[in-house]
Design a protein around this motif. Structure first.
Motif, PDB file in Angstrom:
ATOM      1  N   ASP A  58       0.810  -1.224   0.000  1.00 52.30           N
ATOM      2  CA  ASP A  58       0.000   0.000   0.000  1.00 52.30           C
ATOM      3  C   ASP A  58       0.845   1.276   0.000  1.00 52.30           C
ATOM      4  O   ASP A  58       0.359   2.338   0.413  1.00 52.30           O
ATOM      5  N   SER A  59       2.070   1.193  -0.435  1.00 53.61           N
ATOM      6  CA  SER A  59       2.900   2.400  -0.558  1.00 53.61           C
ATOM      7  C   SER A  59       2.709   3.002  -1.950  1.00 53.61           C
ATOM      8  O   SER A  59       2.310   2.317  -2.896  1.00 53.61           O
ATOM      9  N   VAL A  60       2.961   4.309  -2.056  1.00 54.80           N
ATOM     10  CA  VAL A  60       2.737   5.038  -3.306  1.00 54.80           C
ATOM     11  C   VAL A  60       3.956   5.901  -3.607  1.00 54.80           C
ATOM     12  O   VAL A  60       4.456   6.617  -2.724  1.00 54.80           O
ATOM     13  N   LEU A  61       4.439   5.832  -4.840  1.00 54.19           N
ATOM     14  CA  LEU A  61       5.518   6.692  -5.310  1.00 54.19           C
ATOM     15  C   LEU A  61       4.901   7.812  -6.130  1.00 54.19           C
ATOM     16  O   LEU A  61       4.129   7.570  -7.060  1.00 54.19           O
ATOM     17  N   SER A  62       5.226   9.056  -5.779  1.00 55.78           N
ATOM     18  CA  SER A  62       4.652  10.216  -6.447  1.00 55.78           C
ATOM     19  C   SER A  62       5.765  11.145  -6.911  1.00 55.78           C
ATOM     20  O   SER A  62       6.719  11.410  -6.168  1.00 55.78           O
ATOM     21  N   ALA A  63       5.652  11.637  -8.129  1.00 54.24           N
ATOM     22  CA  ALA A  63       6.611  12.601  -8.682  1.00 54.24           C
ATOM     23  C   ALA A  63       5.844  13.812  -9.186  1.00 54.24           C
ATOM     24  O   ALA A  63       4.782  13.674  -9.801  1.00 54.24           O
ATOM     25  N   SER A  64       6.380  15.002  -8.913  1.00 55.89           N
ATOM     26  CA  SER A  64       5.699  16.227  -9.339  1.00 55.89           C
ATOM     27  C   SER A  64       6.712  17.222  -9.886  1.00 55.89           C
ATOM     28  O   SER A  64       7.886  17.225  -9.489  1.00 55.89           O
ATOM     29  N   LEU A  65       6.234  18.070 -10.793  1.00 52.20           N
ATOM     30  CA  LEU A  65       7.082  19.090 -11.399  1.00 52.20           C
ATOM     31  C   LEU A  65       6.242  20.336 -11.638  1.00 52.20           C
ATOM     32  O   LEU A  65       5.145  20.258 -12.203  1.00 52.20           O
ATOM     33  N   TRP A  66       6.751  21.481 -11.168  1.00 46.36           N
ATOM     34  CA  TRP A  66       6.119  22.782 -11.404  1.00 46.36           C
ATOM     35  C   TRP A  66       7.091  23.652 -12.186  1.00 46.36           C
ATOM     36  O   TRP A  66       8.303  23.498 -12.102  1.00 46.36           O
ATOM     37  N   GLY A  67       6.550  24.605 -12.914  1.00 47.27           N
ATOM     38  CA  GLY A  67       7.402  25.565 -13.608  1.00 47.27           C
ATOM     39  C   GLY A  67       6.585  26.732 -14.123  1.00 47.27           C
ATOM     40  O   GLY A  67       5.367  26.633 -14.302  1.00 47.27           O
TER      41      GLY A  67
END
Length: 470
Positions: free
Chosen positions: A312-321
């Motif tokens: 039940d673990s989650v890997l999340s990646a995010s990018l703003w610009g």
């Protein structure tokens, strides 16, 4: 078409004859008509003959016709139940009914078919005037909100709202009118008039905005779009006597008139704790061509990807610009620039304390980027599983970003090189608490790295609250 009233569809109440027979019951053989109707319903081959709506007062029936029309297309009993449930959800979504109940019965009357069904929606309308009191969480600030609402003003789900908000850094009041398109609730128009007074201690700045806006929302395929015009009279001033000269230079009155467009695609299964799906949001804003003192082109985007792993673990990646390009010879305004840093973006740094600054006051920048990599896991040993414990997650993160001003005559390669210089980054771990499905709280232990002269850091425990996190 009659009138509507509705409650839950789980389970659906079935009114009419009991179609179940028990072998030990001493009963007379059913009449041929009863036997035929029982057989047809068991085969789930039915026709919806009538859809009735009961309990309507000021609501116009033509509005509800769009929401319940699919029920007539149901071909079997299971389909009737599903389409009735969807219609009930659509009616509740309008925000004009307190409750909706669905009743399914066999058809009666001279025109009744052996396999005919009648579906009745019983509705209870919301009062003409409602009030509310609640608290609201923004990006590292809280507010008390008082509201008055006139729902269903003209009988077609229109809404007039007056709202007063008093917060730790911002006070506002506004009047808004909301009008959806009948049969397509996601396509709607909102008109606003407002006054907002905010304090920005990281810049020793206070700002008062008085404005009006018109906003049109509509779906297009898998995307959602927002077109907006906004006209604002802005008054900038110094928050303290110690404000820097650069901030004092920005003080005074200005008029901003801007057109903006936002497009988004969101396939996440949750806005706060997503375990799968992606989000892409792109926004463009053009100011100056419809009047006003401010003149610029502003572009920014947000990207988030989520993937479920083991246990039940989650890997999340995010990018703003984003990038802001002034038009003409006039420089950008401190109120229009980007800000970066703090518990909702690059953790481990003070609130909006990355980038250009003057005498301790942060002035924002015309270009920025920020990225994050996160691992969310359940609490150790899963306390409160299936209940209160599911509101919490442990959180391991790596954040990085940069904010600066650009010389737009240098070209794209020079811009990228400048954005790649002096990168701030941080890592750490903590606990995240979900507040409904709109906000969250974080308590993290942060280790800031890549610190530059003038940056304010938070080396150790940092608390954050907000609705939008990197």
């Amino acid at each position: 078409m009659g009138t509507v009233h509705a409650k839950s569809l789980d389970p659906l109440p079935m009114h009419g004859r009991d179609l179940g027979l028990h072998p030990d019951d001493l009963v007379e053989p059913p009449e041929p008509e009863q036997e035929s109707k029982q057989e047809v319903l068991e085969n789930k081959d039915v026709i919806v003959q009538h859809v009735n709506i009961q309990g309507l007062g000021r609501t116009k029936e033509d509005l509800l016709g769009y929401e319940i029309s699919e029920v007539f297309h149901a071909k079997n009993l299971i389909d009737v139940m599903k389409k009735s449930h969807i219609a009930r959800q659509r009616l509740l979504r309008l925000g004009i009914f307190k409750e909706v109940e669905v009743l399914i019965d066999t058809s009666d009357g001279s025109d009744a078919l052996p396999n005919g069904l009648d579906v009745t929606f019983e509705v209870t309308e919301i009062k003409r005037l409602t009030g509310s009191y609640n608290t609201m969480v923004g990006n590292n600030e809280g507010s008390m909100v008082l509201g008055l609402k006139l729902p269903n003003m003209f009988g077609r789900a229109e809404k007039l709202t007056f709202q007063f908000s008093y917060g730790t850094k911002e006070t506002s009041y506004g009047l808004s009118f909301f009008k959806p398109q009948p049969g397509n609730f996601e396509r709607n128009l909102t008109l606003n008039m407002y006054k907002v007074t905010g304090q920005f201690p990281w810049s020793s700045l206070k700002e008062t905005d008085r404005g009006a806006s018109a906003e049109f929302n509509f779906p297009l395929g898998m995307t959602n779009h927002t077109l907006k015009w906004e006209g604002v009279w802005r008054e900038l001033g110094c928050l303290a006597r110690s404000a820097s000269f650069a901030v004092r230079e920005e003080s005074g009155h200005s008029l901003k008139s801007a057109l903006s467009h936002t497009v988004s695609v969101d396939s996440r299964n949750s806005a706060i704790f997503p375990s799968r799906g992606a989000l892409l949001r792109i926004n463009q804003e053009l100011a100056g061509y419809t009047g006003g003192d401010a003149s610029f082109l502003k572009e920014d985007f947000e990207l988030q990807l989520n993937r479920r792993l083991f246990w039940d673990s989650v890997l999340s990646a995010s990018l703003w610009g984003g990038m802001l390009c002034p038009i003409g010879r006039q420089p950008s305004c401190i109120a229009d620039r980007f800000y970066l840093g703090g518990p909702t973006s690059v953790r481990g740094f003070g609130m909006y304390s990355i980038g250009p600054q003057s005498e301790g006051d942060y002035l924002g920048g015309e270009a920025y980027w920020a990225g994050g990599l996160h691992l969310y896991t359940p609490l150790p040993f899963r306390p409160g599983k299936g209940g209160f414990g599911d509101l919490f997650r442990t959180h391991f993160f790596l954040n990085a970003g940069n904010l600066c001003n650009l010389n737009y005559g240098d070209g794209p390669r020079a811009h990228l090189q400048k954005l790649a210089e002096c990168i701030r980054w941080s890592y750490g771990a903590g606990i995240v608490l979900r507040l409904g499905n709109i906000a969250r709280l974080e308590l993290n232990y942060c280790v800031p790295m890549g610190v530059q002269s003038g940056d304010r850091i938070c080396d150790g425990v940092q608390f954050g609250a907000g609705i939008r996190f990197l």
